[in-house]
Write a protein that holds these residues in place. Structure first.
Motif, PDB file in Angstrom:
ATOM      1  N   SER A  93      17.164 -10.879  61.297  1.00  0.00           N
ATOM      2  CA  SER A  93      15.886 -10.203  61.024  1.00  0.00           C
ATOM      3  C   SER A  93      15.165 -10.823  59.829  1.00  0.00           C
ATOM      4  O   SER A  93      13.934 -10.803  59.750  1.00  0.00           O
ATOM      5  N   PHE A  94      15.941 -11.372  58.888  1.00  0.00           N
ATOM      6  CA  PHE A  94      15.366 -12.038  57.715  1.00  0.00           C
ATOM      7  C   PHE A  94      14.540 -13.239  58.172  1.00  0.00           C
ATOM      8  O   PHE A  94      13.406 -13.428  57.733  1.00  0.00           O
ATOM      9  N   TYR A  95      15.108 -14.041  59.090  1.00  0.00           N
ATOM     10  CA  TYR A  95      14.400 -15.221  59.600  1.00  0.00           C
ATOM     11  C   TYR A  95      13.210 -14.811  60.459  1.00  0.00           C
ATOM     12  O   TYR A  95      12.158 -15.457  60.430  1.00  0.00           O
ATOM     13  N   ALA A  96      13.366 -13.743  61.223  1.00  0.00           N
ATOM     14  CA  ALA A  96      12.278 -13.282  62.082  1.00  0.00           C
ATOM     15  C   ALA A  96      11.059 -12.893  61.264  1.00  0.00           C
ATOM     16  O   ALA A  96       9.918 -13.207  61.626  1.00  0.00           O
ATOM     17  N   ASP A  97      11.287 -12.220  60.133  1.00  0.00           N
ATOM     18  CA  ASP A  97      10.170 -11.817  59.278  1.00  0.00           C
ATOM     19  C   ASP A  97       9.448 -13.036  58.695  1.00  0.00           C
ATOM     20  O   ASP A  97       8.215 -13.045  58.584  1.00  0.00           O
ATOM     21  N   ILE A  98      10.203 -14.063  58.326  1.00  0.00           N
ATOM     22  CA  ILE A  98       9.600 -15.285  57.788  1.00  0.00           C
ATOM     23  C   ILE A  98       8.816 -16.012  58.875  1.00  0.00           C
ATOM     24  O   ILE A  98       7.684 -16.468  58.674  1.00  0.00           O
ATOM     25  N   PHE A  99       9.415 -16.113  60.048  1.00  0.00           N
ATOM     26  CA  PHE A  99       8.817 -16.868  61.152  1.00  0.00           C
ATOM     27  C   PHE A  99       7.498 -16.252  61.614  1.00  0.00           C
ATOM     28  O   PHE A  99       6.597 -16.946  62.075  1.00  0.00           O
ATOM     29  N   LYS A 100       7.388 -14.957  61.443  1.00  0.00           N
ATOM     30  CA  LYS A 100       6.180 -14.236  61.875  1.00  0.00           C
ATOM     31  C   LYS A 100       4.939 -14.773  61.185  1.00  0.00           C
ATOM     32  O   LYS A 100       3.864 -14.874  61.798  1.00  0.00           O
ATOM     33  N   ASP A 101       5.066 -15.165  59.922  1.00  0.00           N
ATOM     34  CA  ASP A 101       3.912 -15.633  59.153  1.00  0.00           C
ATOM     35  C   ASP A 101       3.957 -17.133  58.869  1.00  0.00           C
ATOM     36  O   ASP A 101       3.144 -17.653  58.106  1.00  0.00           O
ATOM     37  N   TYR A 102       4.911 -17.851  59.490  1.00  0.00           N
ATOM     38  CA  TYR A 102       5.083 -19.263  59.166  1.00  0.00           C
ATOM     39  C   TYR A 102       3.974 -20.115  59.775  1.00  0.00           C
ATOM     40  O   TYR A 102       3.626 -19.967  60.947  1.00  0.00           O
ATOM     41  N   THR A 103       3.416 -21.015  58.959  1.00  0.00           N
ATOM     42  CA  THR A 103       2.476 -22.028  59.448  1.00  0.00           C
ATOM     43  C   THR A 103       2.786 -23.333  58.738  1.00  0.00           C
ATOM     44  O   THR A 103       3.209 -23.330  57.578  1.00  0.00           O
ATOM     45  N   LEU A 104       2.576 -24.437  59.421  1.00  0.00           N
ATOM     46  CA  LEU A 104       2.791 -25.753  58.830  1.00  0.00           C
ATOM     47  C   LEU A 104       1.512 -26.178  58.129  1.00  0.00           C
ATOM     48  O   LEU A 104       0.553 -26.605  58.753  1.00  0.00           O
ATOM     49  N   GLU A 105       1.495 -26.035  56.809  1.00  0.00           N
ATOM     50  CA  GLU A 105       0.315 -26.395  56.038  1.00  0.00           C
ATOM     51  C   GLU A 105       0.729 -27.240  54.837  1.00  0.00           C
ATOM     52  O   GLU A 105       1.703 -26.928  54.163  1.00  0.00           O
ATOM     53  N   ASN A 106      -0.033 -28.291  54.589  1.00  0.00           N
ATOM     54  CA  ASN A 106       0.199 -29.111  53.402  1.00  0.00           C
ATOM     55  C   ASN A 106      -0.521 -28.479  52.216  1.00  0.00           C
ATOM     56  O   ASN A 106      -1.683 -28.104  52.308  1.00  0.00           O
ATOM     57  N   GLN A 107       0.185 -28.374  51.112  1.00  0.00           N
ATOM     58  CA  GLN A 107      -0.356 -27.667  49.963  1.00  0.00           C
ATOM     59  C   GLN A 107      -1.503 -28.438  49.314  1.00  0.00           C
ATOM     60  O   GLN A 107      -1.377 -29.606  48.998  1.00  0.00           O
ATOM     61  N   ASN A 108      -2.614 -27.736  49.126  1.00  0.00           N
ATOM     62  CA  ASN A 108      -3.801 -28.329  48.519  1.00  0.00           C
ATOM     63  C   ASN A 108      -3.735 -28.099  47.007  1.00  0.00           C
ATOM     64  O   ASN A 108      -4.411 -27.244  46.456  1.00  0.00           O
ATOM     65  N   ILE A 109      -2.868 -28.886  46.338  1.00  0.00           N
ATOM     66  CA  ILE A 109      -2.638 -28.624  44.915  1.00  0.00           C
ATOM     67  C   ILE A 109      -3.195 -29.714  44.009  1.00  0.00           C
ATOM     68  O   ILE A 109      -3.240 -29.537  42.803  1.00  0.00           O
ATOM     69  N   TRP A 110      -3.595 -30.851  44.580  1.00  0.00           N
ATOM     70  CA  TRP A 110      -4.089 -31.947  43.745  1.00  0.00           C
ATOM     71  C   TRP A 110      -5.464 -32.423  44.205  1.00  0.00           C
ATOM     72  O   TRP A 110      -5.822 -33.579  44.006  1.00  0.00           O
ATOM     73  N   GLN A 111      -6.231 -31.555  44.813  1.00  0.00           N
ATOM     74  CA  GLN A 111      -7.529 -31.960  45.334  1.00  0.00           C
ATOM     75  C   GLN A 111      -8.409 -32.491  44.202  1.00  0.00           C
ATOM     76  O   GLN A 111      -8.476 -31.923  43.119  1.00  0.00           O
ATOM     77  N   ASN A 112      -9.070 -33.615  44.491  1.00  0.00           N
ATOM     78  CA  ASN A 112     -10.020 -34.269  43.586  1.00  0.00           C
ATOM     79  C   ASN A 112      -9.366 -34.963  42.388  1.00  0.00           C
ATOM     80  O   ASN A 112     -10.071 -35.476  41.525  1.00  0.00           O
ATOM     81  N   GLN A 113      -8.036 -35.003  42.321  1.00  0.00           N
ATOM     82  CA  GLN A 113      -7.372 -35.784  41.292  1.00  0.00           C
ATOM     83  C   GLN A 113      -7.158 -37.204  41.812  1.00  0.00           C
ATOM     84  O   GLN A 113      -6.779 -37.389  42.963  1.00  0.00           O
TER      85      GLN A 113
END
Length: 595
Positions: A93-113
């Motif tokens: 159930s722990f994995y199921a809860d995570i999987f429900k909201d999981y998306t493959l996204e690259n983190q936008n943490i260095w934009q414009n640097q």
């Protein structure tokens, strides 16, 4: 940090806060010794220091709390203690809860640097060889990775086109002019001229004076000399980039070394104008007492750190070496692009040279002192060096020409790929053979090298590069194509697959193993972006593919009767496909859609 670890950390932090009124900034989750029985282990050592209590007793206390009825819905299946450690098993159930909201996204943490990448250091007269497969391929992976993480990347190949070799080439070209051969392959032809004029100069000492005269002509803007320089350099860059493009490598700029001499040779590409030449740089360093001019006219730097040997910036005759051009390049890049990092992908033999250049740049205040972690003026200078490729017969030598030229290597790889394909398929058309061979040979050569650590020496072996075993291109390729076929045969769209009911009863150990690999993807990208070790991305891909293959071989997918369960399985397959596709875009390797 992946969502599974983040959620478990939050549970442990809240439990510790409620129980002991202690706020822990970080929870260190480890892999337990018996990882087939437990998912994570947490050592209570930090709490022991805070509470002045035996960590084994703290572990027992936390176990009782976490197994109490209040935590039945937290997704923790079981907990045991091993001395000071908590061993934790997660419920499906722990994995199921995570999987429900999981998306493959690259983190936008260095934009414009901005980040500047300096690589290869090819010479206008020297053909690329197997050793040049190292830095350009690593360089391209890191560029693609940083772009995916939202950096602005500026790449520069820093072509070598200055020094006595160049004056030799001008004189040789005047003697044995063959423009057709120059345009056919400038690098190969200039090497031929260099060997010929060097042999002549060993017999005729008067040529040395003629070399110096050619240098004076070019430095004083002699029209004919400038035209020769522009022709040699531009045609050499074309030849180099043709070879690199075969591996899907293309720098933004090819700013040659002579650009920093400031003699205003014509720019061959559209990059910012030069403000400070090597001469200006050396003058600035002398004025700032970083460099010292000797009585013979030479200029040296003696470092405050005695571990760094002194070095020469300017010779007695007023000419400059590589150090002055690299310092001018650092100042140029900082002034024009204000980068957060400048990365140098050149081999380990340049370690001392770049250590000296970086230290001088810092002493000259071109790299500002960091006043805080948020200081926007900080620029890191990083040498991500690689070690060497050797042949099975021993170390390579350019002077002895005991090397494999890059173009010969790529041609041979293409031929071997076609042979492998024809051994396995006799129904393939010529067009398909050409297309598939192009994918396979580039994959084999590039992936073979990128899967090795750049911090170790590598021995090139055709059998190793073209293998079908273990962490190799066929194993990964077949898994990817197999996953594509599953999605196609399912007749579900991606939107259909993304919409299904989450149910913990769908999970088994095979789904958990695959999902654990999937959620690690963004962590791996960030890790490689920091340590600049592309082989770790390849190692992750291999581990992910092994988990997918185990899932595929043990779980019924297309024949599953429960439609929601089928969509759930297809979602895992789809995420695997997306990540593999993403990684190979970073690796600059094309993927096939069939085998």
């Amino acid at each position: 940090m992946n969502q599974i670890k983040q959620k478990l950390q939050d549970i442990l932090k809240n439990t510790i806060k409620t129980t002991y009124d202690i706020n822990l900034d970080e929870i260190n989750l480890e892999t337990p010794p018996k990882k087939e029985l437990w998912d994570f282990a947490f050592g209570c050592f930090v709490l022991s220091k805070e509470l002045h209590k035996n960590p084994a007793i703290i572990a027992l206390e936390l176990k009782d709390i976490l197994l109490s009825p209040n935590f039945l819905k937290s997704g923790l299946k079981d907990i045991s203690t091993a001395g000071p450690y908590l061993n934790i098993k997660l419920d499906y159930s722990f994995y199921a809860d995570i999987f429900k909201d999981y998306t493959l996204e690259n983190q936008n943490i260095w934009q414009n640097q901005n980040i500047v990448i300096d690589y290869i250091w090819a010479n206008v007269w020297k053909p690329l060889h197997i050793g040049h497969m190292c830095t350009p391929n690593i360089w391209q992976v890191i560029i693609n990775l940083y772009k995916k993480l939202w950096y602005n990347v500026i790449s520069d190949s820093h072509i070598g086109d200055w020094g006595i070799i160049f004056w030799k080439l001008i004189l040789a070209y005047k003697k044995w002019w063959d423009e057709e051969k120059l345009f056919e392959n400038a690098v190969e032809y200039l090497l031929e001229l260099y060997i010929k004029i060097t042999s002549e100069s060993e017999k005729d000492n008067s040529l040395e004076e003629q070399f110096r005269q050619e240098f004076k002509k070019l430095s004083s803007w002699n029209k004919e000399s400038v035209e020769f320089w522009a022709k040699f350099t531009s045609e050499s860059i074309k030849a180099v980039n043709i070879s690199l493009s075969r591996m899907w490598i293309k720098p933004d700029f090819d700013i040659w070394e002579s650009f920093y001499e400031g003699i205003w040779l014509p720019k061959l590409q559209n990059y910012p104008d030069l403000k400070y030449s090597m001469k200006d740089i050396v003058k600035e360093l002398v004025e700032k007492w970083i460099a010292t001019k000797n009585e013979d006219g030479s200029i040296w730097v003696i470092f405050p750190d005695e571990k760094i040997p002194s070095c020469m910036l300017q010779k007695r005759d007023g000419t400059h070496g590589y150090l002055a051009s690299d310092l001018a390049a650092i100042k140029y890049r900082i002034d024009n692009w204000n980068p957060k990092k400048i990365l140098y992908f050149v081999d380990v033999r340049q370690k001392l040279h770049l250590t000296q250049a970086f230290e001088i740049a810092k002493l000259a205040w071109w790299i500002n002192i960091v006043k805080s972690e948020d200081d926007n003026n900080k620029c890191d200078l990083i040498h991500a060096y690689n070690w060497f490729i050797s042949l099975k017969t021993g170390a390579m030598s350019s002077r002895k020409w005991n090397i494999i030229k890059l173009d010969k290597l790529l041609d041979e790889s293409n031929s071997r790929a076609k042979k492998i394909i024809l051994e396995k398929r006799n129904d393939i058309s010529w067009e398909e053979l050409e297309e598939l061979a192009e994918i396979i040979w580039i994959w084999a050569i590039k992936y073979w090298y990128l899967s090795k650590s750049r911090t170790s020496d590598v021995v090139f072996d055709w059998d190793d590069a073209m293998t079908f075993e273990w962490n190799s291109w066929p194993y990964l390729q077949y898994a990817y194509v197999r996953a594509l076929r599953i999605i196609e045969k399912s007749e579900f769209s991606e939107d259909d697959i993304d919409n299904f009911l989450i149910n913990s009863k769908f999970w088994s150990s095979f789904e958990v193993d695959l999902f654990n690999e999937i959620v690690n993807y963004n962590d791996i990208l960030l890790e490689v972006s920091e340590n600049l070790l592309p082989h770790q991305l390849c190692a992750y891909l291999y581990s992910l593919t092994k988990s997918f293959s185990s899932f595929y071989n043990n779980v019924q997918i297309l024949w599953e009767k429960d439609e929601e369960y089928k969509k759930f399985k297809l979602k895992l397959v789809l995420e695997f496909v997306k990540i593999v596709r993403d990684i190979f875009e970073i690796l600059a390797i094309k993927l096939p859609t069939k085998m």
